[in-house]
Design a protein around this motif. Structure first.
Motif, PDB file in Angstrom:
ATOM      1  N   MET A   1       0.780  -1.187   0.106  1.00  0.00           N
ATOM      2  CA  MET A   1       0.012  -0.014  -0.052  1.00  0.00           C
ATOM      3  C   MET A   1       0.784   1.374   0.017  1.00  0.00           C
ATOM      4  O   MET A   1       0.450   2.274  -0.736  1.00  0.00           O
ATOM      5  CB  MET A   1      -0.825  -0.003   1.155  1.00  0.00           C
ATOM      6  CG  MET A   1      -2.052   0.948   1.158  1.00  0.00           C
ATOM      7  SD  MET A   1      -3.268   0.448  -0.022  1.00  0.00           S
ATOM      8  CE  MET A   1      -4.694   1.123   0.722  1.00  0.00           C
ATOM      9  N   ILE A   2       1.803   1.146   0.552  1.00  0.00           N
ATOM     10  CA  ILE A   2       2.889   2.415   0.812  1.00  0.00           C
ATOM     11  C   ILE A   2       3.552   2.645  -0.555  1.00  0.00           C
ATOM     12  O   ILE A   2       3.688   3.674  -1.085  1.00  0.00           O
ATOM     13  CB  ILE A   2       4.086   2.374   2.054  1.00  0.00           C
ATOM     14  CG1 ILE A   2       3.110   2.341   3.264  1.00  0.00           C
ATOM     15  CG2 ILE A   2       4.872   3.300   1.929  1.00  0.00           C
ATOM     16  CD1 ILE A   2       4.135   1.911   4.495  1.00  0.00           C
ATOM     17  N   LEU A   3       3.989   1.603  -1.091  1.00  0.00           N
ATOM     18  CA  LEU A   3       4.631   1.788  -2.589  1.00  0.00           C
ATOM     19  C   LEU A   3       3.446   2.446  -3.421  1.00  0.00           C
ATOM     20  O   LEU A   3       3.952   3.121  -4.297  1.00  0.00           O
ATOM     21  CB  LEU A   3       5.011   0.347  -2.983  1.00  0.00           C
ATOM     22  CG  LEU A   3       6.330  -0.260  -2.173  1.00  0.00           C
ATOM     23  CD1 LEU A   3       6.473  -1.741  -2.746  1.00  0.00           C
ATOM     24  CD2 LEU A   3       7.562   0.661  -2.339  1.00  0.00           C
ATOM     25  N   PHE A   4       2.469   1.858  -3.541  1.00  0.00           N
ATOM     26  CA  PHE A   4       1.384   2.449  -4.224  1.00  0.00           C
ATOM     27  C   PHE A   4       1.199   3.844  -4.104  1.00  0.00           C
ATOM     28  O   PHE A   4       1.057   4.673  -5.040  1.00  0.00           O
ATOM     29  CB  PHE A   4      -0.058   1.696  -4.092  1.00  0.00           C
ATOM     30  CG  PHE A   4      -1.202   2.043  -4.899  1.00  0.00           C
ATOM     31  CD1 PHE A   4      -1.197   1.889  -6.242  1.00  0.00           C
ATOM     32  CD2 PHE A   4      -2.264   2.807  -4.393  1.00  0.00           C
ATOM     33  CE1 PHE A   4      -2.253   2.328  -7.090  1.00  0.00           C
ATOM     34  CE2 PHE A   4      -2.984   3.171  -5.166  1.00  0.00           C
ATOM     35  CZ  PHE A   4      -3.298   2.979  -6.579  1.00  0.00           C
ATOM     36  N   PHE A   5       0.970   4.247  -2.892  1.00  0.00           N
ATOM     37  CA  PHE A   5       0.742   5.758  -2.610  1.00  0.00           C
ATOM     38  C   PHE A   5       1.968   6.451  -3.061  1.00  0.00           C
ATOM     39  O   PHE A   5       2.187   7.600  -3.520  1.00  0.00           O
ATOM     40  CB  PHE A   5       0.326   5.884  -1.300  1.00  0.00           C
ATOM     41  CG  PHE A   5      -0.916   5.567  -0.905  1.00  0.00           C
ATOM     42  CD1 PHE A   5      -1.973   6.079  -1.742  1.00  0.00           C
ATOM     43  CD2 PHE A   5      -1.309   4.789   0.207  1.00  0.00           C
ATOM     44  CE1 PHE A   5      -3.343   6.068  -1.254  1.00  0.00           C
ATOM     45  CE2 PHE A   5      -2.573   4.359   0.272  1.00  0.00           C
ATOM     46  CZ  PHE A   5      -3.635   4.940  -0.508  1.00  0.00           C
ATOM     47  N   GLY A   6       3.289   5.979  -2.743  1.00  0.00           N
ATOM     48  CA  GLY A   6       4.738   6.487  -3.319  1.00  0.00           C
ATOM     49  C   GLY A   6       4.742   6.775  -4.795  1.00  0.00           C
ATOM     50  O   GLY A   6       4.958   7.845  -5.182  1.00  0.00           O
ATOM     51  N   LEU A   7       4.134   5.591  -5.297  1.00  0.00           N
ATOM     52  CA  LEU A   7       4.339   5.799  -6.957  1.00  0.00           C
ATOM     53  C   LEU A   7       3.268   6.649  -7.286  1.00  0.00           C
ATOM     54  O   LEU A   7       3.417   7.537  -8.253  1.00  0.00           O
ATOM     55  CB  LEU A   7       3.708   4.543  -7.499  1.00  0.00           C
ATOM     56  CG  LEU A   7       3.517   4.196  -9.192  1.00  0.00           C
ATOM     57  CD1 LEU A   7       4.942   4.535  -9.696  1.00  0.00           C
ATOM     58  CD2 LEU A   7       2.978   3.095  -9.464  1.00  0.00           C
ATOM     59  N   ILE A   8       2.118   6.969  -6.904  1.00  0.00           N
ATOM     60  CA  ILE A   8       1.153   7.976  -7.040  1.00  0.00           C
ATOM     61  C   ILE A   8       1.735   9.395  -6.759  1.00  0.00           C
ATOM     62  O   ILE A   8       1.496  10.216  -7.736  1.00  0.00           O
ATOM     63  CB  ILE A   8      -0.379   7.679  -6.443  1.00  0.00           C
ATOM     64  CG1 ILE A   8      -0.995   6.450  -6.666  1.00  0.00           C
ATOM     65  CG2 ILE A   8      -1.141   9.106  -6.420  1.00  0.00           C
ATOM     66  CD1 ILE A   8      -2.221   6.169  -6.100  1.00  0.00           C
ATOM     67  N   GLY A   9       2.528   9.430  -5.774  1.00  0.00           N
ATOM     68  CA  GLY A   9       2.960  10.815  -5.381  1.00  0.00           C
ATOM     69  C   GLY A   9       4.144  10.988  -6.502  1.00  0.00           C
ATOM     70  O   GLY A   9       4.043  12.390  -6.781  1.00  0.00           O
ATOM     71  N   ILE A  10       4.749  10.146  -6.812  1.00  0.00           N
ATOM     72  CA  ILE A  10       6.046  10.354  -7.700  1.00  0.00           C
ATOM     73  C   ILE A  10       5.277  10.673  -9.256  1.00  0.00           C
ATOM     74  O   ILE A  10       5.686  11.708  -9.788  1.00  0.00           O
ATOM     75  CB  ILE A  10       6.925   9.135  -7.988  1.00  0.00           C
ATOM     76  CG1 ILE A  10       7.879   8.983  -6.728  1.00  0.00           C
ATOM     77  CG2 ILE A  10       7.713   9.425  -9.154  1.00  0.00           C
ATOM     78  CD1 ILE A  10       8.400   7.748  -6.600  1.00  0.00           C
ATOM     79  N   LEU A  11       4.257   9.982  -9.645  1.00  0.00           N
ATOM     80  CA  LEU A  11       3.778  10.642 -10.789  1.00  0.00           C
ATOM     81  C   LEU A  11       2.988  11.739 -10.915  1.00  0.00           C
ATOM     82  O   LEU A  11       3.047  12.626 -11.721  1.00  0.00           O
ATOM     83  CB  LEU A  11       2.725   9.440 -11.261  1.00  0.00           C
ATOM     84  CG  LEU A  11       2.911   7.872 -11.616  1.00  0.00           C
ATOM     85  CD1 LEU A  11       1.634   7.314 -11.602  1.00  0.00           C
ATOM     86  CD2 LEU A  11       3.815   8.364 -12.889  1.00  0.00           C
ATOM     87  N   TYR A  12       2.481  12.261  -9.577  1.00  0.00           N
ATOM     88  CA  TYR A  12       1.842  13.617  -9.513  1.00  0.00           C
ATOM     89  C   TYR A  12       3.146  14.611  -9.453  1.00  0.00           C
ATOM     90  O   TYR A  12       2.948  15.522 -10.242  1.00  0.00           O
ATOM     91  CB  TYR A  12       1.099  13.737  -8.167  1.00  0.00           C
ATOM     92  CG  TYR A  12       0.902  15.305  -8.049  1.00  0.00           C
ATOM     93  CD1 TYR A  12      -0.200  15.592  -8.299  1.00  0.00           C
ATOM     94  CD2 TYR A  12       1.483  16.097  -6.986  1.00  0.00           C
ATOM     95  CE1 TYR A  12      -0.805  16.901  -8.107  1.00  0.00           C
ATOM     96  CE2 TYR A  12       1.173  17.390  -6.695  1.00  0.00           C
ATOM     97  CZ  TYR A  12      -0.024  17.777  -7.182  1.00  0.00           C
ATOM     98  OH  TYR A  12      -0.304  18.980  -7.337  1.00  0.00           O
ATOM     99  N   ILE A  13       4.318  14.381  -8.937  1.00  0.00           N
ATOM    100  CA  ILE A  13       5.058  15.531  -8.970  1.00  0.00           C
ATOM    101  C   ILE A  13       5.834  15.510 -10.415  1.00  0.00           C
ATOM    102  O   ILE A  13       6.197  16.559 -11.031  1.00  0.00           O
ATOM    103  CB  ILE A  13       6.395  15.010  -7.924  1.00  0.00           C
ATOM    104  CG1 ILE A  13       5.999  15.388  -6.776  1.00  0.00           C
ATOM    105  CG2 ILE A  13       7.579  15.944  -8.172  1.00  0.00           C
ATOM    106  CD1 ILE A  13       6.955  14.548  -5.500  1.00  0.00           C
ATOM    107  N   SER A  14       5.878  14.464 -11.039  1.00  0.00           N
ATOM    108  CA  SER A  14       6.445  14.481 -12.493  1.00  0.00           C
ATOM    109  C   SER A  14       5.536  15.065 -13.308  1.00  0.00           C
ATOM    110  O   SER A  14       5.752  15.752 -14.396  1.00  0.00           O
ATOM    111  CB  SER A  14       6.993  13.115 -12.811  1.00  0.00           C
ATOM    112  OG  SER A  14       5.792  12.281 -13.022  1.00  0.00           O
TER     113      SER A  14
END
Length: 53
Positions: A1-14
């Motif tokens: 779950m943490i990795l999923f939210f981390g991926l969403i955060g990285i995609l948002y920033i990029s």
């Protein structure tokens, strides 16, 4: 779950950085033409994004 939210955060920033650059293409061209380095330009747009967010 943490990795999923981390991926969403990285995609948002990029996505935010890409959108900001895409919107300001003419301004980027002018800054590069007067001699601003690519690194300084990148930092400037990251800072502008941080202030307006």
């Amino acid at each position: 779950m943490i990795l999923f939210f981390g991926l969403i955060g990285i995609l948002y920033i990029s996505n935010a950085v890409y959108t900001n650059i895409h919107i300001h293409v003419a301004e980027i061209g002018v800054r590069r033409a007067i001699g601003m380095s690519a690194g300084s330009l990148y930092k400037t747009f990251l800072w502008k994004r941080h202030i307006t967010a």
